[in-house]
Design a protein around this motif. Structure first.
Motif, PDB file in Angstrom:
ATOM      1  N   TYR A 194      55.228-117.749 -59.619  1.00 28.51           N
ATOM      2  CA  TYR A 194      55.886-116.854 -58.849  1.00 28.51           C
ATOM      3  C   TYR A 194      56.876-116.267 -59.985  1.00 28.51           C
ATOM      4  O   TYR A 194      57.094-115.212 -60.418  1.00 28.51           O
ATOM      5  N   ASP A 195      57.822-117.248 -60.568  1.00 30.30           N
ATOM      6  CA  ASP A 195      59.443-116.839 -60.887  1.00 30.30           C
ATOM      7  C   ASP A 195      58.875-116.902 -61.882  1.00 30.30           C
ATOM      8  O   ASP A 195      59.445-116.126 -63.162  1.00 30.30           O
ATOM      9  N   ALA A 196      57.530-117.196 -62.801  1.00 34.68           N
ATOM     10  CA  ALA A 196      57.144-117.734 -64.469  1.00 34.68           C
ATOM     11  C   ALA A 196      56.808-116.651 -64.755  1.00 34.68           C
ATOM     12  O   ALA A 196      56.607-116.479 -65.917  1.00 34.68           O
ATOM     13  N   LEU A 197      56.014-116.014 -64.068  1.00 34.43           N
ATOM     14  CA  LEU A 197      55.406-114.426 -64.746  1.00 34.43           C
ATOM     15  C   LEU A 197      56.143-113.565 -64.998  1.00 34.43           C
ATOM     16  O   LEU A 197      56.920-112.903 -63.943  1.00 34.43           O
ATOM     17  N   LYS A 228      56.229-109.266 -64.145  1.00 34.17           N
ATOM     18  CA  LYS A 228      55.538-108.733 -63.048  1.00 34.17           C
ATOM     19  C   LYS A 228      55.725-107.235 -64.417  1.00 34.17           C
ATOM     20  O   LYS A 228      56.659-106.753 -64.329  1.00 34.17           O
ATOM     21  N   PRO A 229      54.726-106.578 -63.136  1.00 33.95           N
ATOM     22  CA  PRO A 229      53.550-106.750 -62.786  1.00 33.95           C
ATOM     23  C   PRO A 229      52.914-108.428 -64.006  1.00 33.95           C
ATOM     24  O   PRO A 229      53.118-107.691 -65.069  1.00 33.95           O
ATOM     25  N   GLY A 259      51.886-107.074 -58.272  1.00 38.28           N
ATOM     26  CA  GLY A 259      53.780-106.795 -58.518  1.00 38.28           C
ATOM     27  C   GLY A 259      52.983-105.408 -58.441  1.00 38.28           C
ATOM     28  O   GLY A 259      54.345-104.093 -59.438  1.00 38.28           O
ATOM     29  N   VAL A 260      52.531-104.220 -58.684  1.00 40.90           N
ATOM     30  CA  VAL A 260      52.235-102.719 -58.798  1.00 40.90           C
ATOM     31  C   VAL A 260      52.000-102.140 -57.526  1.00 40.90           C
ATOM     32  O   VAL A 260      51.444-102.206 -56.760  1.00 40.90           O
ATOM     33  N   PRO A 261      54.012-101.381 -57.498  1.00 41.68           N
ATOM     34  CA  PRO A 261      53.912-100.822 -55.829  1.00 41.68           C
ATOM     35  C   PRO A 261      52.617 -99.354 -55.587  1.00 41.68           C
ATOM     36  O   PRO A 261      52.397 -99.125 -55.023  1.00 41.68           O
ATOM     37  N   GLY A 262      52.878 -98.616 -56.704  1.00 43.60           N
ATOM     38  CA  GLY A 262      51.753 -97.665 -57.178  1.00 43.60           C
ATOM     39  C   GLY A 262      50.471 -97.058 -56.761  1.00 43.60           C
ATOM     40  O   GLY A 262      49.758 -98.453 -57.119  1.00 43.60           O
ATOM     41  N   VAL A 263      49.972 -96.492 -56.220  1.00 38.71           N
ATOM     42  CA  VAL A 263      48.409 -96.123 -56.503  1.00 38.71           C
ATOM     43  C   VAL A 263      47.697 -96.214 -57.917  1.00 38.71           C
ATOM     44  O   VAL A 263      46.728 -95.756 -57.613  1.00 38.71           O
ATOM     45  N   ALA A 264      48.755 -96.012 -59.412  1.00 37.21           N
ATOM     46  CA  ALA A 264      48.652 -95.668 -60.529  1.00 37.21           C
ATOM     47  C   ALA A 264      48.213 -96.563 -60.779  1.00 37.21           C
ATOM     48  O   ALA A 264      47.124 -96.880 -61.946  1.00 37.21           O
ATOM     49  N   ALA A 265      47.870 -98.104 -60.212  1.00 34.84           N
ATOM     50  CA  ALA A 265      47.254 -99.237 -60.658  1.00 34.84           C
ATOM     51  C   ALA A 265      46.213 -99.528 -59.543  1.00 34.84           C
ATOM     52  O   ALA A 265      44.852 -99.448 -60.432  1.00 34.84           O
ATOM     53  N   ASP A 266      45.874 -98.673 -58.337  1.00 33.37           N
ATOM     54  CA  ASP A 266      44.560 -98.348 -58.136  1.00 33.37           C
ATOM     55  C   ASP A 266      43.763 -97.640 -58.670  1.00 33.37           C
ATOM     56  O   ASP A 266      42.716 -97.920 -59.092  1.00 33.37           O
ATOM     57  N   ALA A 267      43.992 -96.713 -59.488  1.00 34.75           N
ATOM     58  CA  ALA A 267      43.847 -95.906 -60.054  1.00 34.75           C
ATOM     59  C   ALA A 267      42.760 -96.422 -60.781  1.00 34.75           C
ATOM     60  O   ALA A 267      42.010 -96.374 -61.820  1.00 34.75           O
ATOM     61  N   GLU A 268      43.828 -96.808 -61.738  1.00 38.52           N
ATOM     62  CA  GLU A 268      43.326 -97.293 -63.178  1.00 38.52           C
ATOM     63  C   GLU A 268      42.132 -98.729 -62.815  1.00 38.52           C
ATOM     64  O   GLU A 268      41.396 -98.461 -63.813  1.00 38.52           O
TER      65      GLU A 268
END
Length: 500
Positions: free
Chosen positions: A103-106, A108-109, A141-150
RNA sequence: GCCGCUGUAGCUCAGCCGGUUAGAGCGCCUGAUUGUGGAUCAGGAGGUCCCCUGUUCGAACCAGGGCAGUGGUACCA
């Protein structure tokens, strides 16, 4: 006793059920398909990742394996140190493990794509194997639904890139929060443990709308349902007024996304969670509209439920809408070839902190079958290598040299390595789908020539010839060239069939 | 898991009311053709009739049990 033949143990040559062998033509078709998907995912900025095919069972997220059924659903085995391992059943659980671990090395998103086989210990059927390939893209690490839409748009984009036309597929989108809202409205706790069984039964029933229709779903929500084979499925046993509410929701689909949203809003107005879900879908709709994705590609569908465990928000499914007939003329429906959704709680299982995430998975094996049925892979030549025949076993070195020259020129070729005569060699070349064979016996050698035979032309010629003698002696589709011109001559034969 | 259907040669299948040596087509192998695949002709190999038990003078066929496959259904994180 003495009469009986001594029995030597012979293992039966057979495949485990639900497994299959993949042969050359499919391997190349599959690899070009995978490359297309990879390009799409890559284009959208996702990063490649590979994880091992098995993990510690607890890392795969199931409370498995239990004492009684250590292999229910997953294939598991015990390590030397008596820790349980399981073959992965999807690519999401290993991703969650990977993200939690690093987690720490990645960044985000974190956006990753991955393909590989997954295994499920379930009943196999036509087009349903116990080993199959998935191709996943996930945003972590993507809270919004823009990621889902994408992801919905990526899925649509990818499917079209694979050659499935607009109108031959559709992305169906729903939101688990809206489903939770509906459950709330009929007095079922969408989160708690005590209503788990009931909740699952209801969601499963809704999920079956496409197959069983409204009447079937109604039966499953009430008393139960008996199908044509006589098998009986116990129902949820809900009272009529609650069934009516669910049915009203299930029937809330419409052509226009805005119309569906309108229906949803009235149906779950009194549920906070439900309304949250509606707002999320509204936001996704506006993103779809902004990118020009109309209802010919993405629709909202109340009956989409998806896997029952970890989804927490938008869920989506890619469905093929065309029908293909199999060799017996029976229509095959391919149905869902991919799906995904938001799983905000999954990584928390490892980390303790909530990491919002969403992903989409293509069922590559099933999609391959569909593309194949559409005739998308007939383009490959399917021709085999040029075969250099062995006329004189003492001259293997000379023949090997010819093969070497062909290979140096980039022509796929091989020296016949079997032990049989020319007749068998010709049969071999035929079976290998060779376009051309190279023959040099003592006659040709003495003239400094090689004989080339065009097997495809030969086959065409054979159709005209009825008389045995003329066919045999005519040596159709054969011609001699100077040994020095071997490469050029072979190349020109291959060029006749566009196989260079 | 539950319900139905099926199990005969490598493949697809036929096999009558239980009757003795189990068939066809395709494929495979050999030869006609000692240097030629695909056409044709001639020949050949290949079977625990899914397994076990029973009924019968006699079982591929009937009965019971099992196994496997298949279709539907359930499950599918």
């Amino acid at each position: 006793m003495a009469k009986k033949k001594k029995k030597t143990f012979r293992p039966k040559a057979r495949l485990p059920k639900g497994m299959r062998d993949v042969e050359s033509a499919e391997i190349s078709a599959m690899s070009s398909m995978l490359e297309t998907i990879r390009e799409c995912y890559h284009l959208y900025g996702f990063e490649a990742l590979e994880t091992p095919v098995f993990e510690y069972s607890d890392a795969l997220g199931k409370s498995l394996p239990d004492q009684d059924r250590p292999n229910a659903g997953v294939f598991s085995f015990e390590d030397e140190d008596s820790q349980w391992l399981s073959l992965r059943y999807d690519l999401t659980a290993p991703l969650a493990r990977y993200v939690a671990q690093h987690y720490d090395a990645l960044p985000k998103p974190f956006r990753r794509y991955q393909t590989g086989y997954v295994w499920r210990n379930e009943k196999a059927g036509p087009g349903r194997y116990r080993q199959f390939r998935q191709f996943d893209a996930d945003s972590v690490g993507v809270p919004g639904v823009a990621a889902d839409a994408e992801l919905c748009m990526l899925a649509s984009h990818t499917i079209e890139k694979l050659g499935i036309g607009r109108g031959q597929y559709v992305m169906r989108v729903n939101n688990r929060k809206i489903l939770d809202g509906v459950l709330e409205m009929i007095g079922i706790d969408p989160k708690g443990e005590e209503d788990l069984e009931m909740r699952m039964t209801i969601l499963r029933s809704i999920d079956k709308l496409d197959r069983l229709g409204i009447v079937g779903v109604e039966a499953l929500l009430g008393e139960g349902r008996k199908d044509d084979s006589g098998a009986y499925t116990k129902g949820a046993g809900l009272p009529i007024e609650k069934i009516a509410k669910i049915i009203a929701f299930v029937g809330a689909g419409a052509d226009e996304r805005t119309a569906v949203l309108e229906n949803f809003r009235t149906l779950v107005s009194s549920s906070v969670t439900g309304m949250e879900g509606v707002v999320e879908l509204e936001e996704m709709d506006s993103l779809f509209v902004a990118s020009g994705f109309g209802t010919d590609r993405i629709v909202f569908d109340p009956s989409i439920v998806r896997g029952l465990d970890y989804y927490t928000g938008p869920v989506f499914e890619a469905e093929l809408t065309f029908e293909v007939k199999d060799e017996k003329g029976q229509p095959i429906r391919f149905g869902s070839v991919g799906g995904g959704g938001r799983y905000d709680g999954l990584i928390a299982k490892f980390k303790g902190i909530e990491v919002p995430a969403t992903g989409f998975s293509i069922g590559v094996s099933r999609l391959y079958t569909a593309l194949n049925a559409l005739g998308k892979f007939s383009g490959g030549s399917g021709y085999g290598p040029v075969i250099v025949m062995v006329m004189d076993k003492d001259r293997l070195g000379d023949y090997q040299k010819m093969v070497g020259r062909l290979r140096e020129a980039g022509i796929r070729s091989e020296l016949y390595l079997g032990g049989s005569g020319i007749r068998a060699q010709m049969k071999y070349a035929d079976k290998r789908k060779a376009v051309c064979v190279v023959i040099q016996g003592s006659d040709e050698q003495s003239r400094g020539e090689v004989m080339l035979k065009d097997l495809i032309e030969g086959m065409q010629k054979s159709e005209e010839i009825v008389d045995n003698k003329s066919w045999r002696e005519g040596r159709p589709a054969q011609f001699a060239v100077a040994e020095a011109e071997l490469v050029e001559a072979v190349r020109s034969v291959l060029a006749r069939y566009g196989d260079s």
